[in-house]
Design a protein around this motif. Structure first.
Motif, PDB file in Angstrom:
ATOM      1  N   ASP A 248     -12.128  13.323 -12.587  1.00  0.00           N
ATOM      2  CA  ASP A 248     -13.099  13.431 -11.498  1.00  0.00           C
ATOM      3  C   ASP A 248     -13.599  12.036 -11.123  1.00  0.00           C
ATOM      4  OD1 ASP A 248     -14.687  14.671  -9.615  1.00  0.00           O
ATOM      5  OD2 ASP A 248     -16.231  15.315 -11.038  1.00  0.00           O
ATOM      6  N   MET A 249     -14.148  11.941  -9.927  1.00  0.00           N
ATOM      7  CA  MET A 249     -14.786  10.713  -9.470  1.00  0.00           C
ATOM      8  C   MET A 249     -16.259  11.015  -9.222  1.00  0.00           C
ATOM      9  SD  MET A 249     -14.174   7.461  -8.766  1.00  0.00           S
ATOM     10  CE  MET A 249     -12.418   7.336  -8.345  1.00  0.00           C
ATOM     11  N   LEU A 250     -17.132  10.300  -9.917  1.00  0.00           N
ATOM     12  CA  LEU A 250     -18.563  10.505  -9.750  1.00  0.00           C
ATOM     13  C   LEU A 250     -19.032   9.895  -8.433  1.00  0.00           C
ATOM     14  CD1 LEU A 250     -19.767   9.699 -13.387  1.00  0.00           C
ATOM     15  CD2 LEU A 250     -19.307  11.952 -12.383  1.00  0.00           C
ATOM     16  N   PRO A 251     -20.152  10.365  -7.883  1.00  0.00           N
ATOM     17  CA  PRO A 251     -20.632   9.865  -6.590  1.00  0.00           C
ATOM     18  C   PRO A 251     -20.849   8.353  -6.531  1.00  0.00           C
ATOM     19  CG  PRO A 251     -21.778  11.881  -7.153  1.00  0.00           C
ATOM     20  CD  PRO A 251     -20.955  11.506  -8.353  1.00  0.00           C
ATOM     21  N   ASP A 252     -21.129   7.708  -7.665  1.00  0.00           N
ATOM     22  CA  ASP A 252     -21.356   6.251  -7.639  1.00  0.00           C
ATOM     23  C   ASP A 252     -20.058   5.461  -7.758  1.00  0.00           C
ATOM     24  OD1 ASP A 252     -20.654   6.541 -10.295  1.00  0.00           O
ATOM     25  OD2 ASP A 252     -22.359   5.415 -11.087  1.00  0.00           O
ATOM     26  N   GLY A 253     -18.914   6.178  -7.726  1.00  0.00           N
ATOM     27  CA  GLY A 253     -17.620   5.516  -7.777  1.00  0.00           C
ATOM     28  C   GLY A 253     -17.032   5.371  -9.163  1.00  0.00           C
ATOM     29  N   THR A 254     -17.692   5.909 -10.176  1.00  0.00           N
ATOM     30  CA  THR A 254     -17.191   5.830 -11.555  1.00  0.00           C
ATOM     31  C   THR A 254     -16.155   6.923 -11.792  1.00  0.00           C
ATOM     32  OG1 THR A 254     -19.316   4.978 -12.339  1.00  0.00           O
ATOM     33  CG2 THR A 254     -17.827   5.905 -13.987  1.00  0.00           C
TER      34      THR A 254
END
Length: 515
Positions: A389-395
């Protein structure tokens, strides 16, 4: 003797394998020291700093998170799963709500606590969690349960807490307020959970002392598993049944035996058609939804509710009273509000407060919330990622990684709470004198999303009732109030060594000053 002789060799062999795995390609963090991340050393990575700061892990992690552009860190530990540490509300909303199904409690978290909490609602996942949540959601929404909580709190305050403080005020006795609040909460949650009165606060609960001691041991040792520099070590100790793991097994046995006896006694009463003195307790409600073959599930739910109901509210109130000792302005505002409520709903000085009266105490609600912002009862929570997955902050987060959010750190972020984030300021919660709730993802003290704490309203009822009654009737003097208490990381944020206090009686005449 043969086993004892093999243990040192086994230990050093495992350490060798562990370090070898690291040496052949494992990194501890993609964030280097220059970027404000964890300092990484050759071979041993960030372990020296971890061991050095383990006793202050929350503040250490907070210091590192504050320096990150999005308040998020990648952590990789050989011998344990990799993961993400975050204090970013966008990431928290993503994992706890938006992409909820992709972030269950997970195997790592469950493996640490399953011995203690079994299949209870706090560590179950999937259909098992949904079934328990559905039952609990219905029961917690009923007005009758709220009334039952109010009656239990009123009894404990009137008949135990206040008389105990009255006696202490007369002879200037030093109390451990944290211990007193834990005993109060334990009595209260036992009544709520299975209509049993252990009598711990009254001092007549000696028959339950083994259970209380074992419960504390089980919670503390289970939490300590998360703090191992080499996580494989607690698993080895468990396999060999030695050290703290042996003590944990014994403590859990006592806890489970206590809960099982309560369930079986209740079943016998139901078979004989003997109505309980109050059939609104949670055990009676849950037993109607589970079969006789699911006794272990009921047992685990009882243990989980004791943990949630005892340790969280007592932790929140302990830190609240410690802060209040250095903030007479806040205490004066609370006393003014109490006097106003007494005037609007005419009742006598010292009487317990009704639900409607407590609901009108907006400033007290804000003062307690502000204490929990800085000292959240559950300072850390963890999930596991099911799919990349990609977190909203780009992580980026990979399948099988853990993701831990630090509620403790979030209360100390200037970007969330402003330049005065480290200051205790109840007014930040008020708008025209009315409490204004923050986003649950900015203030996840009661968690957030589908797993939001069902007992949130009851927790506030209990905390506000205790705080209002104690503050109106007593001046609480915290000994060494200028010294910041050390925290003791159990499954909740407890004060190490307790909270020693003295109390002095107030009189009805004292309230004339708070107009």
């Amino acid at each position: 003797m043969e086993l004892a002789g093999l243990l040192p060799s086994l230990f050093f062999f495992l350490i060798f394998v562990y370090l070898l795995a690291y040496f052949h390609g494992c990194k501890y963090s993609t964030v280097n020291a220059n970027a404000g991340g964890f300092r990484s050393y050759p071979i041993v990575g960030f372990l020296p700093d971890f061991i050095k700061n383990r006793h202050r892990i929350l503040d250490w992690i907070t210091e590192v998170l504050i320096l990150q552009p999005t308040n998020t860190l990648l952590l990789q530990r050989p011998g344990d799963s990799d993961g993400i540490i975050t204090a970013n509300p966008m990431n928290i909303e993503h994992m706890l709500k938006t992409n909820f199904e992709n972030y269950p409690k997970g195997k790592r978290f469950v493996s640490m606590l399953q011995d203690f909490l079994g299949q209870g609602i706090f560590i179950s996942d999937g259909e098992q969690w949904k079934a328990q949540r559905k039952t609990a959601s219905f029961e917690f929404s009923t007005k009758s349960l709220r009334n039952f909580v109010m009656d239990a709190v009123r009894f404990e305050v009137t008949n135990r807490l206040v008389p105990l403080l009255e006696r202490g005020a007369g002879n200037q006795k030093i109390f451990d307020l944290q211990d007193m609040l834990e005993r109060f909460a334990f009595d209260n949650v036992c009544k709520l959970a299975f209509n049993e009165d252990p009598g711990c606060l009254a001092g007549d609960g000696t028959s339950r002392s083994d259970f209380v001691h074992s419960f504390d041991d089980a919670a503390n040792i289970s939490a300590a598993r998360f703090m191992y520099a080499f996580p494989i070590l607690w698993r080895i100790k468990k396999f060999l049944n030695v050290g703290y793991e042996r003590r944990l097994r014994e403590s859990i046995s006592t806890v489970h035996q206590f809960a099982t006896e309560i369930i079986r006694t209740r079943k016998e009463k139901m078979k004989k058609e003997i109505k309980a003195a109050a059939d609104e307790d949670l055990l009676s409600r849950f037993m109607a939804s589970y079969s006789d073959s699911e006794e272990e599930v009921l047992r685990d739910m009882v243990v989980s509710f004791i943990l949630a109901g005892r340790d969280t509210t007592s932790s929140g109130l302990s830190w609240f009273f410690w802060i209040l000792a250095s903030r007479p302005d806040v205490e004066n505002n609370i006393l003014k509000e109490i006097k106003t409520v007494r005037t609007l709903h005419p009742t006598s000085f010292g009487e317990t407060f009704s639900f409607d009266q407590l609901r009108e105490m907006q400033y007290l609600h804000a003062a307690i919330s502000e204490a929990m912002r800085l000292y959240p009862p559950v300072p850390v929570d963890t999930r596991e990622c099911l799919n990349d997955d990609m977190l909203p902050d780009g992580t980026f987060i990979r399948k099988g990684w853990f993701i831990t959010y630090f509620t403790y750190s979030m209360g100390r972020l200037e970007r969330l709470w402003g330049p005065d984030c480290l200051s205790y300021k109840p007014e930040r919660w008020l708008e025209n004198g009315v409490y204004r709730a923050e986003s649950q993802f900015k203030f996840p003290v009661f968690h957030a999303g589908p797993r939001t704490c069902l007992g949130k309203e009851m927790a506030y009822i209990q905390m506000k009732s205790i705080a209002a009654c104690v503050i109106e009737r007593f001046e609480v003097e915290v000994l060494e109030k200028e010294k910041h208490p050390e925290y003791e990381l159990s499954l909740t944020l407890r004060m190490k060594g307790g909270l020693p206090v003295r109390v002095r009686r107030r009189s009805p005449g004292d309230m004339k000053h708070y107009d």
